[in-house]
Design an enzyme around this catalytic site. Sequence first.
Site, short mmCIF file in Angstrom:
data_model
loop_
_atom_site.label_atom_id
_atom_site.label_comp_id
_atom_site.label_asym_id
_atom_site.label_seq_id
_atom_site.Cartn_x
_atom_site.Cartn_y
_atom_site.Cartn_z
N SER A 126 183.03 64.50 62.57
CA SER A 126 183.12 63.81 61.28
C SER A 126 182.86 64.78 60.15
O SER A 126 182.09 65.74 60.29
CB SER A 126 182.04 62.71 61.29
OG SER A 126 181.73 62.33 59.98
N TYR A 151 173.23 59.76 62.01
CA TYR A 151 174.63 59.73 62.48
C TYR A 151 175.27 61.11 62.35
O TYR A 151 175.84 61.66 63.29
CB TYR A 151 175.43 58.69 61.69
CG TYR A 151 176.92 58.89 61.80
CD1 TYR A 151 177.60 58.53 62.96
CD2 TYR A 151 177.65 59.48 60.75
CE1 TYR A 151 178.97 58.75 63.07
CE2 TYR A 151 179.01 59.69 60.86
CZ TYR A 151 179.67 59.33 62.02
OH TYR A 151 181.02 59.56 62.14
N LYS A 155 176.60 64.17 65.20
CA LYS A 155 177.90 64.87 65.24
C LYS A 155 177.68 66.39 65.22
O LYS A 155 178.36 67.13 65.92
CB LYS A 155 178.78 64.42 64.08
CG LYS A 155 179.21 62.96 64.18
CD LYS A 155 180.01 62.69 65.45
CE LYS A 155 180.35 61.24 65.66
NZ LYS A 155 180.98 60.95 66.95
C1 UD1 Z 1 180.87 57.91 56.15
C2 UD1 Z 1 181.05 59.34 56.61
C3 UD1 Z 1 182.17 59.45 57.57
C4 UD1 Z 1 181.95 58.49 58.70
C5 UD1 Z 1 181.90 57.08 58.14
C6 UD1 Z 1 181.63 56.13 59.28
C7 UD1 Z 1 180.41 60.83 54.81
C8 UD1 Z 1 180.89 61.69 53.69
N1 UD1 Z 1 181.36 60.18 55.47
O1 UD1 Z 1 181.92 57.62 55.31
O2 UD1 Z 1 182.20 60.74 58.10
O3 UD1 Z 1 182.98 58.60 59.64
O4 UD1 Z 1 180.84 57.01 57.21
O5 UD1 Z 1 181.21 54.92 58.85
O6 UD1 Z 1 179.26 60.74 55.10
N2 UD1 Z 1 181.81 51.91 49.03
C9 UD1 Z 1 181.58 51.00 48.00
N3 UD1 Z 1 181.41 49.70 48.35
C10 UD1 Z 1 181.44 49.24 49.64
C11 UD1 Z 1 181.66 50.19 50.68
C12 UD1 Z 1 181.83 51.52 50.34
O7 UD1 Z 1 181.54 51.37 46.85
O8 UD1 Z 1 181.25 48.04 49.87
C13 UD1 Z 1 182.01 53.32 48.68
C14 UD1 Z 1 180.95 54.25 49.22
O9 UD1 Z 1 179.88 54.36 48.32
C15 UD1 Z 1 181.74 55.54 49.37
C16 UD1 Z 1 183.16 55.08 49.67
O10 UD1 Z 1 183.23 53.72 49.26
O11 UD1 Z 1 181.77 56.22 48.14
C17 UD1 Z 1 183.52 55.16 51.14
O12 UD1 Z 1 182.48 54.55 51.90
P1 UD1 Z 1 182.62 54.24 53.44
O13 UD1 Z 1 183.96 53.65 53.71
O14 UD1 Z 1 181.43 53.49 53.88
O15 UD1 Z 1 182.65 55.66 54.13
P2 UD1 Z 1 181.69 56.93 53.93
O16 UD1 Z 1 180.30 56.52 53.74
O17 UD1 Z 1 182.33 57.84 52.94
#
Ligand code: UD1
Length: 342
Positions: A126, A151, A155
């Site tokens: 990841s 997590y 990895k």
């Molecule tokens: C993280 C990990 C990724 C992992 C994944 C698994 C990092 C950079 N990435 O992804 O490697 O495979 O988790 O779950 O650590 N968001 C909102 N509202 C929501 C949900 C998400 O604003 O309800 C935003 C988050 O703040 C983030 C983006 O959307 O900025 C993506 O979030 P998400 O889809 O949860 O993935 P990551 O946390 O980036």
Amino acid sequence: MSATILVTGGSGYIGSHTIIELFNNGFDVVSIDNQSNSSVDAYDHIEQITGKRVVSYSADVCDIAQLRGLFSKHRIEGIIHFAAFKAVGESVEDPLKYYHNNIASLVSVLQLSEEFNVNKLIFSSSCSVYGNVTSLPVDENTALPKAESPYAYTKQIGEVMIENFCKVHPALQAVSLRYFNPVGAHKSGLNGESPINKPNNLVPVITATAIGKIPQLTIYGGEYPTRDGTCVRDYIHVSDVADAHVLALKYLIDGKNSVNYDVFNLGTGNGVSVLEAIHAFEKVSGQKLNYRIGPPREGDVVAVYSDSSKAGKLLGWTCKFDIDEMMRTAWLWERNVAERKK
Ligand code: UD1
């Protein structure tokens, strides 16, 4: 005779999409999954799309005796190891759950690869191994900092375990693929992400909000130092990620690798903010999304996107889907799921 590939976590999101691409490329597949965050329905979806039924086992990869039974029954030629927990927040709250599952499963896989002389391995890593990066885009030469979450640490540990193991077992040829943010669904809309637990990744939350399962989407933080104040990620279509597994496997099978352990980034190279992702969804779906800006989520990195030129050069990999296609397929899948439930 076609090669049989063991896919651990084969009823999961990326696992099931990878099985589709393996079938499309003439491989036979055996899957093992304990359905802790997925459903056996994925095997039906794979069959609807490819016309082929996966040989599957419902068991825990950490249970080495059960896994050994599977290896004894099938002549496995390569392993793609997906089975793992993947929720960053949950890993902070329950670290042992992550250390146990994600590490013990890899120990089982490595031990049995040695016992049964299986010498091709692809590992699900990841981009979270990069933590809070200081220079973008991030490539594979970037030194890995202290992990931001248990997590991410599992990895990092997993990659090191494979590297250590490859040093003493030079017959083993292995690759770790560092995924950025896999999203979307199969272009047919017949297979997608169906987490058993409440969705918490952005795109499933977007589609769940649009369909009315969640009343409102909260954007985690609107004052980050990015172009619109929201976090930036490298979203990549799950079928592009799946393709890369098949290419990495062929790369090892064809002996094109010059080292017996290597790592590759899998991202599009495009940084997309949360607001841009929401707007892409609104454009392709014609739906207005109910969202608000809330406080930042603990453990989130501000911005990360990939330099994936190594996978392009060595594996011959390119991305076929853009952000609009990612959203279109995710929405198609969400509506299909709702339709089936009627
Ligand atoms: C993280 C990990 C990724 C992992 C994944 C698994 C990092 C950079 N990435 O992804 O490697 O495979 O988790 O779950 O650590 N968001 C909102 N509202 C929501 C949900 C998400 O604003 O309800 C935003 C988050 O703040 C983030 C983006 O959307 O900025 C993506 O979030 P998400 O889809 O949860 O993935 P990551 O946390 O980036």
